[in-house]
Motif scaffolding. Sequence first.
Motif, PDB file in Angstrom:
ATOM      1  N   LEU A   1       0.836  -1.192   0.000  1.00 47.16           N
ATOM      2  CA  LEU A   1       0.000   0.000   0.000  1.00 47.16           C
ATOM      3  C   LEU A   1       0.878   1.252   0.000  1.00 47.16           C
ATOM      4  O   LEU A   1       1.731   1.428   0.867  1.00 47.16           O
ATOM      5  CB  LEU A   1      -0.910   0.003   1.228  1.00 47.16           C
ATOM      6  CG  LEU A   1      -1.933   1.150   1.303  1.00 47.16           C
ATOM      7  CD1 LEU A   1      -2.930   1.038   0.162  1.00 47.16           C
ATOM      8  CD2 LEU A   1      -2.647   1.142   2.645  1.00 47.16           C
ATOM      9  N   THR A   2       0.667   2.105  -0.986  1.00 48.27           N
ATOM     10  CA  THR A   2       1.463   3.321  -1.108  1.00 48.27           C
ATOM     11  C   THR A   2       0.558   4.532  -1.297  1.00 48.27           C
ATOM     12  O   THR A   2      -0.646   4.400  -1.579  1.00 48.27           O
ATOM     13  CB  THR A   2       2.429   3.231  -2.303  1.00 48.27           C
ATOM     14  OG1 THR A   2       1.668   3.017  -3.507  1.00 48.27           O
ATOM     15  CG2 THR A   2       3.427   2.103  -2.112  1.00 48.27           C
ATOM     16  N   SER A   3       1.147   5.702  -1.139  1.00 50.89           N
ATOM     17  CA  SER A   3       0.407   6.940  -1.322  1.00 50.89           C
ATOM     18  C   SER A   3      -0.152   7.025  -2.737  1.00 50.89           C
ATOM     19  O   SER A   3       0.511   6.681  -3.710  1.00 50.89           O
ATOM     20  CB  SER A   3       1.330   8.132  -1.058  1.00 50.89           C
ATOM     21  OG  SER A   3       0.650   9.347  -1.279  1.00 50.89           O
ATOM     22  N   GLY A   4      -1.399   7.434  -2.835  1.00 50.71           N
ATOM     23  CA  GLY A   4      -2.067   7.544  -4.131  1.00 50.71           C
ATOM     24  C   GLY A   4      -3.013   6.413  -4.434  1.00 50.71           C
ATOM     25  O   GLY A   4      -3.829   6.516  -5.365  1.00 50.71           O
ATOM     26  N   ALA A   5      -2.941   5.311  -3.660  1.00 49.87           N
ATOM     27  CA  ALA A   5      -3.840   4.187  -3.886  1.00 49.87           C
ATOM     28  C   ALA A   5      -5.261   4.529  -3.423  1.00 49.87           C
ATOM     29  O   ALA A   5      -5.462   5.412  -2.580  1.00 49.87           O
ATOM     30  CB  ALA A   5      -3.331   2.951  -3.147  1.00 49.87           C
ATOM     31  N   ASN A   6      -6.249   3.826  -3.979  1.00 46.70           N
ATOM     32  CA  ASN A   6      -7.651   4.023  -3.598  1.00 46.70           C
ATOM     33  C   ASN A   6      -8.176   2.788  -2.874  1.00 46.70           C
ATOM     34  O   ASN A   6      -7.822   1.662  -3.221  1.00 46.70           O
ATOM     35  CB  ASN A   6      -8.516   4.296  -4.834  1.00 46.70           C
ATOM     36  CG  ASN A   6      -8.182   5.620  -5.491  1.00 46.70           C
ATOM     37  OD1 ASN A   6      -7.844   6.587  -4.807  1.00 46.70           O
ATOM     38  ND2 ASN A   6      -8.251   5.673  -6.801  1.00 46.70           N
ATOM     39  N   MET A   7      -9.044   3.028  -1.875  1.00 44.70           N
ATOM     40  CA  MET A   7      -9.632   1.930  -1.115  1.00 44.70           C
ATOM     41  C   MET A   7     -11.115   2.212  -0.877  1.00 44.70           C
ATOM     42  O   MET A   7     -11.486   3.324  -0.491  1.00 44.70           O
ATOM     43  CB  MET A   7      -8.916   1.763   0.243  1.00 44.70           C
ATOM     44  CG  MET A   7      -7.435   1.440   0.124  1.00 44.70           C
ATOM     45  SD  MET A   7      -6.623   1.326   1.749  1.00 44.70           S
ATOM     46  CE  MET A   7      -7.394  -0.145   2.419  1.00 44.70           C
ATOM     47  N   GLU A   8     -11.962   1.199  -1.135  1.00 37.26           N
ATOM     48  CA  GLU A   8     -13.387   1.329  -0.843  1.00 37.26           C
ATOM     49  C   GLU A   8     -13.601   1.268   0.674  1.00 37.26           C
ATOM     50  O   GLU A   8     -12.909   0.528   1.378  1.00 37.26           O
ATOM     51  CB  GLU A   8     -14.178   0.222  -1.520  1.00 37.26           C
ATOM     52  CG  GLU A   8     -14.143   0.287  -3.045  1.00 37.26           C
ATOM     53  CD  GLU A   8     -14.973  -0.811  -3.675  1.00 37.26           C
ATOM     54  OE1 GLU A   8     -15.505  -1.668  -2.920  1.00 37.26           O
ATOM     55  OE2 GLU A   8     -15.097  -0.818  -4.913  1.00 37.26           O
ATOM     56  N   PHE A   9     -14.577   2.043   1.164  1.00 37.27           N
ATOM     57  CA  PHE A   9     -14.840   2.042   2.601  1.00 37.27           C
ATOM     58  C   PHE A   9     -16.343   2.021   2.871  1.00 37.27           C
ATOM     59  O   PHE A   9     -17.157   2.400   2.019  1.00 37.27           O
ATOM     60  CB  PHE A   9     -14.208   3.270   3.281  1.00 37.27           C
ATOM     61  CG  PHE A   9     -14.930   4.560   3.015  1.00 37.27           C
ATOM     62  CD1 PHE A   9     -15.969   4.987   3.835  1.00 37.27           C
ATOM     63  CD2 PHE A   9     -14.566   5.361   1.937  1.00 37.27           C
ATOM     64  CE1 PHE A   9     -16.631   6.175   3.587  1.00 37.27           C
ATOM     65  CE2 PHE A   9     -15.215   6.553   1.689  1.00 37.27           C
ATOM     66  CZ  PHE A   9     -16.254   6.967   2.508  1.00 37.27           C
ATOM     67  N   LYS A  10     -16.676   1.562   4.078  1.00 29.80           N
ATOM     68  CA  LYS A  10     -18.062   1.585   4.562  1.00 29.80           C
ATOM     69  C   LYS A  10     -18.046   2.113   5.992  1.00 29.80           C
ATOM     70  O   LYS A  10     -17.345   1.595   6.848  1.00 29.80           O
ATOM     71  CB  LYS A  10     -18.691   0.189   4.524  1.00 29.80           C
ATOM     72  CG  LYS A  10     -20.132   0.174   5.054  1.00 29.80           C
ATOM     73  CD  LYS A  10     -20.799  -1.174   4.844  1.00 29.80           C
ATOM     74  CE  LYS A  10     -20.215  -2.236   5.743  1.00 29.80           C
ATOM     75  NZ  LYS A  10     -20.952  -3.514   5.656  1.00 29.80           N
ATOM     76  N   LEU A  11     -18.848   3.141   6.221  1.00 31.36           N
ATOM     77  CA  LEU A  11     -18.941   3.756   7.544  1.00 31.36           C
ATOM     78  C   LEU A  11     -20.387   3.659   8.009  1.00 31.36           C
ATOM     79  O   LEU A  11     -21.285   4.287   7.431  1.00 31.36           O
ATOM     80  CB  LEU A  11     -18.494   5.218   7.472  1.00 31.36           C
ATOM     81  CG  LEU A  11     -18.584   6.054   8.750  1.00 31.36           C
ATOM     82  CD1 LEU A  11     -17.716   5.445   9.850  1.00 31.36           C
ATOM     83  CD2 LEU A  11     -18.155   7.485   8.472  1.00 31.36           C
ATOM     84  N   VAL A  12     -20.652   2.834   9.026  1.00 31.42           N
ATOM     85  CA  VAL A  12     -22.005   2.654   9.560  1.00 31.42           C
ATOM     86  C   VAL A  12     -22.280   3.780  10.551  1.00 31.42           C
ATOM     87  O   VAL A  12     -21.661   3.849  11.616  1.00 31.42           O
ATOM     88  CB  VAL A  12     -22.161   1.279  10.235  1.00 31.42           C
ATOM     89  CG1 VAL A  12     -23.562   1.137  10.805  1.00 31.42           C
ATOM     90  CG2 VAL A  12     -21.861   0.164   9.241  1.00 31.42           C
TER      91      VAL A  12
END
Length: 353
Positions: free
Chosen positions: A279-290
């Motif tokens: 994992l490096t700067s600039g990568a994208n990650m999906e998230f879920k916040l309940v």
Amino acid sequence: MRLLCERRLKPDKSAKILRFLFIVIAAAIIAVAAAGCSLVPEREAAIPELIENVRVKVDSLPVKRGTLSVELNGVATVVPSHTDYQFFRIDGTLSAAAVNRGDYVKKGDVLLRLDSGSFELQVIQQKLAIENMQSVLLQTLIAGNIDEIRIEQMNLEIEKLKLDQLLEREGKRVLVAPRDGIVTFLDGVRVGSPISAYRAVVGIASTDQLQLHYVGDLSAYLNDIKVGMPVILQYQGSPVKATVAVTPLTAQLDENPQRAEINAKKLIFDLVDEIPSGLTSGANMEFKLVLNRKTDSLIIPRGALRSYQGRQYVQIVNGETRREVDVQVGLVNQTEVEIVSGLTEGQQVVVNQ
């Protein structure tokens, strides 16, 4: 004479008779014409056809009991968690920019430089002033006048202090990197443009600590998002744990209008576990916040809820009849609505009208 008068009277009488006959004939013609109009057969009034009522198909779904949650889903970007913002301590004009946004720099590398003006000439002049003062002090020492010696010694110290201040000021004309990192901020600096003292002009981001930023419309969620809330991330198909670190309501005030506008729509997540490998700067990650969650709640489709002038209601189907029922609403997400009161489980609510 009598005979002449009778002859004259006969034509007048004939004219009257003809006039009478003409009037009678004209009256007869008018009467026949009027009678002829009455002989035209009347049209029969059109009888409307009976149209069969069209039955409109009503889509309905049952009121169900279950779990309802309000979630914020999106894609966050991996960024360095710490950025050092650099600024000049004096006013000046930019003479050189050694870096661009995205450049990797090492500690001590020169970033920006202000115009020195006649610095080199001033240094030479000040060094010459020190040498002259040393010569005067030497002559005073030879003369042996104690009072003058003390005065010339102080004058020499003053000239040396002037040189130190000149060199110190020149050092303030150069910005250097405080650490290894990436240039993530460069505030519109151009060679020849004026630079104000203490205005942040360069940002150096550390690469050994990472966090995630999400920028989007948060107006509907602001009151529900709290610092410390758990966040579920996905990286290469595996879950990654994180927590909410900064919200628009807890972000520091920024005098820069562009950054302030971004902060009003930005969430920052801190990783809980170690940084995943690769994992490096600039990568994208999906998230879920309940943001909120309720169990054992009465739930209807969002399309079944209606509102009019502040009134919230639904239509209930009972056989071939429908009726409106006022309801009290709880949680609402993109597809479902929690019903606090007004309905019971199993009732059919209209969703297509």
